[in-house]
Design a protein around this motif. Structure first.
Motif, PDB file in Angstrom:
ATOM      1  N   HIS A   1      -1.007  17.810  53.405  1.00 32.69           N
ATOM      2  CA  HIS A   1       0.515  18.848  53.601  1.00 32.69           C
ATOM      3  C   HIS A   1       0.973  18.139  54.848  1.00 32.69           C
ATOM      4  CE1 HIS A   1      -2.339  21.160  56.226  1.00 32.69           C
ATOM      5  NE2 HIS A   1      -1.643  22.218  56.472  1.00 32.69           N
TER       6      HIS A   1
ATOM      7  N   VAL B   1      -1.866  20.938  41.225  1.00 27.64           N
ATOM      8  CA  VAL B   1      -1.305  22.769  41.675  1.00 27.64           C
ATOM      9  C   VAL B   1      -0.931  22.734  43.050  1.00 27.64           C
ATOM     10  CG1 VAL B   1      -1.605  24.894  42.361  1.00 27.64           C
ATOM     11  CG2 VAL B   1      -2.965  23.085  40.136  1.00 27.64           C
ATOM     12  N   CYS B   2       0.431  22.897  43.586  1.00 27.68           N
ATOM     13  CA  CYS B   2       0.636  22.679  45.350  1.00 27.68           C
ATOM     14  C   CYS B   2      -0.454  24.617  45.845  1.00 27.68           C
ATOM     15  CB  CYS B   2       2.419  23.932  45.134  1.00 27.68           C
ATOM     16  SG  CYS B   2       2.371  23.325  46.500  1.00 27.68           S
ATOM     17  N   THR B   3      -0.638  24.271  46.697  1.00 21.26           N
ATOM     18  CA  THR B   3      -1.204  25.768  47.135  1.00 21.26           C
ATOM     19  C   THR B   3      -0.030  26.366  48.125  1.00 21.26           C
ATOM     20  OG1 THR B   3      -1.881  23.602  49.143  1.00 21.26           O
ATOM     21  CG2 THR B   3      -3.387  23.281  47.824  1.00 21.26           C
ATOM     22  N   HIS B   4       1.178  26.664  47.680  1.00 18.13           N
ATOM     23  CA  HIS B   4       1.623  27.499  48.457  1.00 18.13           C
ATOM     24  C   HIS B   4       2.394  28.479  46.642  1.00 18.13           C
ATOM     25  CE1 HIS B   4       5.754  29.098  49.444  1.00 18.13           C
ATOM     26  NE2 HIS B   4       4.812  29.500  49.710  1.00 18.13           N
TER      27      HIS B   4
ATOM     28  N   LYS C   1     -11.967  21.060  49.161  1.00 17.62           N
ATOM     29  CA  LYS C   1     -10.997  21.506  50.662  1.00 17.62           C
ATOM     30  C   LYS C   1     -10.936  20.861  51.302  1.00 17.62           C
ATOM     31  CE  LYS C   1     -10.405  26.530  48.575  1.00 17.62           C
ATOM     32  NZ  LYS C   1     -12.076  26.951  48.114  1.00 17.62           N
TER      33      LYS C   1
ATOM     34  N   ALA D   1       3.611  24.732  52.313  1.00 22.38           N
ATOM     35  CA  ALA D   1       2.483  24.807  51.901  1.00 22.38           C
ATOM     36  C   ALA D   1       1.141  25.128  52.893  1.00 22.38           C
ATOM     37  CB  ALA D   1       2.031  23.934  50.874  1.00 22.38           C
ATOM     38  N   PRO D   2      -0.012  26.099  52.517  1.00 23.41           N
ATOM     39  CA  PRO D   2      -0.516  26.466  54.005  1.00 23.41           C
ATOM     40  C   PRO D   2      -1.322  25.232  54.047  1.00 23.41           C
ATOM     41  CG  PRO D   2      -1.281  27.895  52.032  1.00 23.41           C
ATOM     42  CD  PRO D   2       0.299  26.547  51.454  1.00 23.41           C
ATOM     43  N   ARG D   3      -1.709  24.394  53.442  1.00 22.37           N
ATOM     44  CA  ARG D   3      -2.757  23.895  53.123  1.00 22.37           C
ATOM     45  C   ARG D   3      -2.966  22.489  51.928  1.00 22.37           C
ATOM     46  NH1 ARG D   3      -6.084  25.078  49.162  1.00 22.37           N
ATOM     47  NH2 ARG D   3      -5.726  26.589  47.628  1.00 22.37           N
TER      48      ARG D   3
ATOM     49  N   GLY E   1       1.516  27.876  43.653  1.00 24.09           N
ATOM     50  CA  GLY E   1       0.851  26.933  41.999  1.00 24.09           C
ATOM     51  C   GLY E   1       2.198  26.190  41.434  1.00 24.09           C
TER      52      GLY E   1
ATOM     53  N   ASN F   1      -3.432  18.233  34.803  1.00 28.73           N
ATOM     54  CA  ASN F   1      -2.888  18.590  35.669  1.00 28.73           C
ATOM     55  C   ASN F   1      -4.085  18.070  36.888  1.00 28.73           C
ATOM     56  OD1 ASN F   1      -1.391  20.376  34.658  1.00 28.73           O
ATOM     57  ND2 ASN F   1      -2.589  22.175  34.146  1.00 28.73           N
TER      58      ASN F   1
ATOM     59  N   GLU G   1      -9.606  21.454  54.584  1.00 27.92           N
ATOM     60  CA  GLU G   1      -9.534  22.432  55.720  1.00 27.92           C
ATOM     61  C   GLU G   1     -11.214  23.252  55.949  1.00 27.92           C
ATOM     62  OE1 GLU G   1      -8.132  23.297  52.917  1.00 27.92           O
ATOM     63  OE2 GLU G   1      -8.441  25.229  52.787  1.00 27.92           O
TER      64      GLU G   1
ATOM     65  N   GLU H   1      -6.576  20.472  46.656  1.00 33.80           N
ATOM     66  CA  GLU H   1      -7.246  19.576  46.437  1.00 33.80           C
ATOM     67  C   GLU H   1      -8.108  18.784  45.461  1.00 33.80           C
ATOM     68  OE1 GLU H   1      -9.025  23.832  44.541  1.00 33.80           O
ATOM     69  OE2 GLU H   1      -8.101  24.662  46.138  1.00 33.80           O
TER      70      GLU H   1
ATOM     71  N   THR I   1       4.036  22.306  39.739  1.00 33.44           N
ATOM     72  CA  THR I   1       3.876  21.460  39.951  1.00 33.44           C
ATOM     73  C   THR I   1       4.478  20.726  40.707  1.00 33.44           C
ATOM     74  OG1 THR I   1       2.209  21.789  37.702  1.00 33.44           O
ATOM     75  CG2 THR I   1       2.710  19.756  38.268  1.00 33.44           C
TER      76      THR I   1
END
Lengths: 264, 372, 184
Positions: C138, C106-109, C169, C143-145, C111, C90, C171, C148, C113
Motif C-alpha cells: 500500500h 480484498v482491500c485491506t481497508h 501478510k 489502507a493500513p497494510r 473490503g 477473488n 506486515e 494479502e 474490490t
C-alpha cells in the motif's frame, strides 16, 4: 326547516344507537365531557392526555415530528408486510422479484412508498431530535426518555441499513460490504480489530474470519446468500420488534414524565 | 458569470476550505461567548434568523440547486433518486434550524424584558385533545401521505445492476445518512471511525441530559440561556455530521477523490495521497535513523501525543481555564464531558493533520491492527 | 407447630431433630442452598445464551471452492497482472521479474474490490481511494497494510495451484515464506 332537523337527528340517532354506543361509549363527542371521554375511552387515542396546555397543539412548537416518526413507522410496517408477499430473500430470486414489484405487481409503487418513507423517517427522526434539543426538552425529568429516543434513532438507521441490502443490486451489496466490514475491525471480537490476535491459544487464533462478530452478523465470510436471509429477518422482524418495545417505553414515559415539555 | 460562480463553488467546496469555513462560521452563527456575540452583531449575522434572512437563504439554496440541475456534471449527482432526500435535508434542516433560532431570539428578547416565553400560557387554560390535537395530527398524516404518494409516483426507487461481488462500482457509496461515517473512514481506521466514534456518538448523545446541568431553557426555544450547549451540539450536528454527509454525497467521486460539485468526474484524476506516519516523521525525517524494530519504541512519540491529548489536557483544563466548571460540575460529570468532547474534537484534529502534514497515523501498529 | 417442623426438613434434607434444635443452622444452610440455586440459575442462563450465540455461527458454508488451478507459469508474461481470476476466485495473479504470486482482491481497508490500473501501474480501491503497487504494498489512501497473498504452488501436472485457505501478510514478514510465491 324540518329537513335540516332530520339530517341532524340522523347523526344523533346513529350516535345514540346501541351499536355506536357499544363501540364509542360517549356517543358523538360534542360536549367537553364527551370529548374527553373520546380520548380516554379509546385504546389508541389514550396515548394522549385528555387535555393539553395550549402551546402543545401548536405546530410551531412541536413541528409534529414525533407524531410523523410514529406515522412513518406504521406506514413502513404496512407497506413492508405487503412487499413481503412478493419478495423472496434468495440470491436467485431477490433481484428479479424487485423488478416484478415494479412491473408485474398491481400498484407498482409499493417499493417506492416503502423506500421513500424509510428515507423520510431517518430525516424526520433527526428533525424530531433537533426540536427536542432546541426546546431543552431533554432536561430533568425527561433525561431517560431522551436516551430512549437516541436508541430509537440508532435503530431507525440500522433498520434502514439492513433494508438496503434486500434489492440485491450493486448499490446494496457494496454498501453492506463496506458497512459490515466495519464489524471486522471491532476491538477483540473482530478479526481485524486491535487485540484480536492476542486472543489465541498457542498458534491457533480464536478470532479469525470464520469466527468473528462479522461472521455472526452476515453468516459467512463474505456478503452472500446467508447474509441476505439474515438481513431480511433482522429487517422484517428482529429490529421492528425491538423498536416497538422501545417505542412503548418512549410513549409511556412522555406521559409519566409530565407530558409534553413546556415553560413553567 | 455563471462559470465564475461554478468555479468559485468548486474551489470553496474543497474539504479543507469548506470545512474550515464552517468551523469558523458555526461559533459566529451560534455565539457561545460574549466575544463571538460581538462579532456576530458586528457582521450582522444575527439577521440570518429574521424572516428576510430565511427568505434570502432559501433563495440561495434554491439558486444553488437550480444551477446544479442545469449543469451537466452536477445534475448527474442531483438527479440520482437516492440523493433526493439530501435536497430535502438541505431545505428541512435549514428551515427547522432557522425556525428554532428565530423563536429563540424572540424568546431571548422577551426574557430580557422580564416577560414569560412566547410558548407560555396560563396552566389552567388547557385545550382538549379531541378535537384540537387529533385534527392536527390527522391533517399532518394526510399531507405527509400525499407527499409520499406523489414522490413515489414521480421518482422510481433506484435499482442498479444485479449484485456482482467481483466488481465494485466506482465510487461505491453507503446510503446517504451513513456517508458521514464513510467520510470519517478516510481519516481514521475502521475500528475508530466505524466502531469507536459511532459508539461515542450514540452514548454521547444519550449523555447530554446528564452533562448539561443548565436548568434554564426547558420547554421553550431559547438561545442566550444555553448558548454554550447549543453551540457544541450545533458544531457536532452540522459540521461533523451533516456537512460530512454533504461532502460524501456531492464532493466525492471516483476513487473517493474530491471533486467540486460542478466538476466532471474524471476517473483518471491523479491525486497524490502519500501519507506518512508520525513515527516515520520522528525517526526517519527528524533523527535520520531507520525505524526501530521494537514496536513500542517505534511508536512511543505517538503514544505520548495521544496520552497527552486524552489524559493531560483535561487535567490542565481543570486546573486553569475551567476551574470553576469543575466545581459546579463535579469530577465525574466533568470527566465525562471532557472524554466526549475530546473524542469529538479528535475528528477535526485528525482531518487537519491529514490535510496539512499528510499524516497517516499518530500510532501505527498494523501488526496488531492498532492504528490511531 | 408440627407443620413448622416438617417444612424446613423437606427443604434442607437434614434430620428433623437437628433443624428443630438449631434454627440458625437452618437459616444458614437455607442461604447456602439459595446461593447454589442462584449459581445454577446464572450458569444455566449463561449457557443458554452461549448456545444462542453459537447458533449464529453456521457450521457449513455454501461458498465457492477455496483451491483452484490457474494454468502454467508460461501463461503469465513477466511484469504483468492477470485479472482473469478476479471475478470467480477473488484473486489477481501477478508475475514480476523473478516470481509469480496470487494477491487477494480484498482491500485491506474495508473490503471493497480495487481495480488494476495498468497505466498508473497500481491497484486503486474505488471506495476510499487506497492505492497498492503491483507487489501489493500500500502506498496511498487509508489502507493500513498491504494486500494479502495466497498460498501458491505447482501441482503435479505442472499447473499453478492457488490455495485461498492460507494467506500471507507482509506486515508479519510472511511474504518471505516460500509458499507465498512461486520462483520462475
Amino acid at each position: 326547516m324540518a329537513k335540516k332537523e332530520n339530517k341532524k337527528s340522523l347523526l344523533d340517532t346513529l350516535g345514540e344507537s346501541q351499536v355506536w354506543k357499544s363501540i364509542i361509549r360517549s356517543g358523538i363527542p360534542r360536549t367537553r365531557r364527551q370529548r374527553m371521554h373520546a380520548i380516554l375511552g379509546s385504546v389508541f387515542l389514550h396515548l394522549h392526555p385528555a387535555r393539553l396546555p395550549k402551546h402543545a397543539v401548536k405546530v410551531g412548537y412541536t413541528w409534529c415530528m414525533g407524531g410523523l416518526s410514529f406515522f412513518l413507522f406504521v406506514n413502513l410496517t404496512i407497506t413492508g408486510i405487503l412487499l413481503m408477499f412478493y419478495y423472496r430473500p434468495t440470491v436467485e430470486y431477490a433481484y428479479t422479484d424487485i423488478i416484478d414489484l415494479a412491473e408485474q405487481v398491481p400498484l407498482g409503487i409499493m417499493r417506492e412508498l416503502h423506500r421513500w418513507a424509510a428515507h423520510s423517517m431517518v430525516l424526520v427522526v433527526w428533525l424530531h431530535m433537533l426540536r427536542v434539543f432546541m426546546t431543552g426538552s431533554y432536561k430533568p425529568p425527561r433525561e431517560f426518555n431522551w436516551g430512549v429516543g437516541v436508541l430509537l434513532m440508532t435503530l431507525t438507521m440500522f433498520l434502514s441499513f439492513t433494508g438496503y441490502l434486500l434489492p440485491w443490486d450493486q448499490l446494496a451489496i457494496w454498501a453492506v460490504t463496506v458497512g459490515s466490514n466495519m464489524a471486522r475491525a471491532h476491538p477483540f471480537i473482530g478479526h481485524e480489530g486491535p487485540g484480536a490476535s492476542l486472543l489465541a491459544i498457542g498458534d491457533i487464533n480464536l478470532v479469525h474470519i470464520g469466527s468473528d462478530v462479522r461472521f455472526a452478523l452476515i453468516g459467512g465470510r463474505f456478503v452472500g446468500e446467508a447474509t441476505l436471509l439474515r438481513f431480511y429477518v433482522i429487517h422484517c422482524i428482529a429490529v421492528p420488534f425491538i423498536m416497538m418495545i422501545f417505542m412503548a417505553v418512549h410513549f409511556w414515559r412522555i406521559r409519566k414524565d409530565g407530558g409534553i415539555s413546556g415553560p413553567l | 458569470m455563471l462559470d465564475a460562480f461554478k468555479n468559485s463553488v468548486d474551489y470553496l467546496s474543497n474539504p479543507t476550505i469548506s470545512f474550515s469555513l464552517l468551523t469558523v462560521l458555526t461559533p459566529l452563527l451560534f455565539p457561545p461567548t460574549d466575544w463571538f456575540d460581538k462579532i456576530n452583531r458586528k457582521l450582522r449575522l444575527h439577521l440570518l434568523w429574521t424572516k428576510t434572512g430565511c427568505a434570502i437563504s432559501m433563495a440561495v439554496i434554491t439558486f444553488f440547486f437550480a444551477v446544479g440541475f442545469l449543469d451537466e456534471n452536477f445534475s448527474v449527482i442531483l438527479t440520482k433518486a437516492d440523493n433526493f432526500p439530501i435536497i430535502l435535508m438541505f431545505y428541512s434542516i435549514f428551515f427547522c434550524t432557522w425556525l428554532a433560532m428565530h423563536k429563540a431570539y424572540i424568546n431571548d428578547e422577551r426574557l430580557e424584558k422580564g416577560l414569560k416565553p412566547s410558548e407560555y400560557n396560563d396552566p389552567d387554560d388547557k385545550v382538549l385533545v379531541w378535537p384540537d390535537l387529533v385534527y392536527i395530527e390527522f391533517i399532518a398524516l394526510i399531507l405527509f401521505t400525499v407527499f409520499l404518494v406523489v414522490w413515489s409516483i414521480l421518482v422510481a426507487a433506484p435499482l442498479e445492476e444485479p449484485a456482482n461481488p467481483a466488481s465494485t462500482p466506482n465510487p461505491s457509496k453507503a446510503p446517504w445518512y451513513f456517508l458521514g461515517l464513510q467520510e470519517m473512514l478516510v481519516y481514521y481506521d475502521p475500528w475508530i471511525a466505524g466502531i469507536l466514534l459511532p459508539i461515542f456518538c450514540v452514548v454521547g448523545l444519550m449523555a447530554i441530559p446528564y452533562m448539561d446541568i443548565n436548568k434554564k431553557g426547558d420547554g421553550y426555544y431559547s438561545f442566550k440561556e444555553r448558548r454554550v450547549g447549543i453551540f457544541i451540539f450545533m458544531y457536532g450536528w452540522i459540521v461533523l455530521w451533516l456537512f460530512l454527509i454533504v461532502l460524501g454525497t456531492f464532493f466525492r467521486g471516483p476513487n473517493w477523490n474530491f471533486y467540486g460539485p460542478f466538476e466532471y468526474w474524471d476517473a483518471h484524476k491523479v491525486v497524490a495521497l502519500n501519507n506518512i506516519n508520525l513515527s516515520e516523521y520522528f525517526w526517519v525525517k527528524l533523527l535520520g535513523t531507520g525505524l526501530p524494530d521494537n514496536i513500542l519504541l517505534r511508536e512511543f512519540v505517538g503514544f505520548i501525543v495521544v496520552g497527552i491529548y486524552l489524559f493531560i489536557t483535561p487535567v490542565l483544563l481543570a486546573k486553569t481555564v475551567l476551574k470553576d466548571m469543575v466545581k459546579s460540575y463535579g469530577l465525574v460529570r466533568f470527566g465525562a464531558l471532557m472524554t466526549f468532547g475530546l473524542v469529538m474534537l479528535s475528528l477535526p484534529i485528525k482531518m487537519y493533520f491529514r490535510w496539512i502534514f499528510d499524516l497517516k497515523y499518530f500510532v501505527a501498529i498494523p501488526e496488531y491492527f492498532f492504528n490511531i | 407447630m408440627s407443620d413448622k417442623k416438617t417444612i424446613p426438613n423437606a427443604s434442607i434434607g437434614s434430620s428433623a431433630e437437628n433443624s428443630y434444635k438449631k434454627p440458625e443452622t437452618t437459616r444458614r444452610s437455607f442461604l447456602s442452598w439459595l446461593t447454589v440455586g442462584w449459581a445454577a440459575y446464572i450458569g444455566v442462563t449463561g449457557g443458554f445464551f452461549t448456545v444462542i450465540i453459537r447458533f449464529l455461527f453456521p457450521n457449513v458454508l455454501f461458498e465457492p471452492p477455496q483451491t483452484f488451478k490457474i494454468g502454467y507459469p508460461e501463461d503469465f508474461s513477466s511484469n504483468s497482472v492477470d485479472i482473469k481470476y478476479k471475478k470467480q476466485f477473488n484473486a489477481w495473479v501477478v508475475r514480476d521479474e523473478e516470481s509469480i504470486f496470487a494477491l487477494s482482491t480484498v482491500c485491506t481497508h474495508l473490503g471493497c474490490t480495487p481495480n488494476w490500473l495498468p497505466v498508473e501501474s497500481k491497484f486503486k480501491c474505488p471506495c476510499h481511494g487506497s492505492g497498492f503497487r503491483m507487489t501489493g504494498i500500500h502506498f496511498e489512501g487509508p489502507a493500513p497494510r498491504p494486500l494479502e497473498r495466497f498460498k501458491i504452488s505447482l501441482a503435479n501436472d505442472g499447473q499453478i495451484l492457488v490455495d485461498k485457505t492460507k494467506s500471507y501478510k507482509w506486515e508479519k514478514g510472511e511474504w518471505e515464506n516460500p509458499e507465498s510465491f512461486l520462483k520462475v
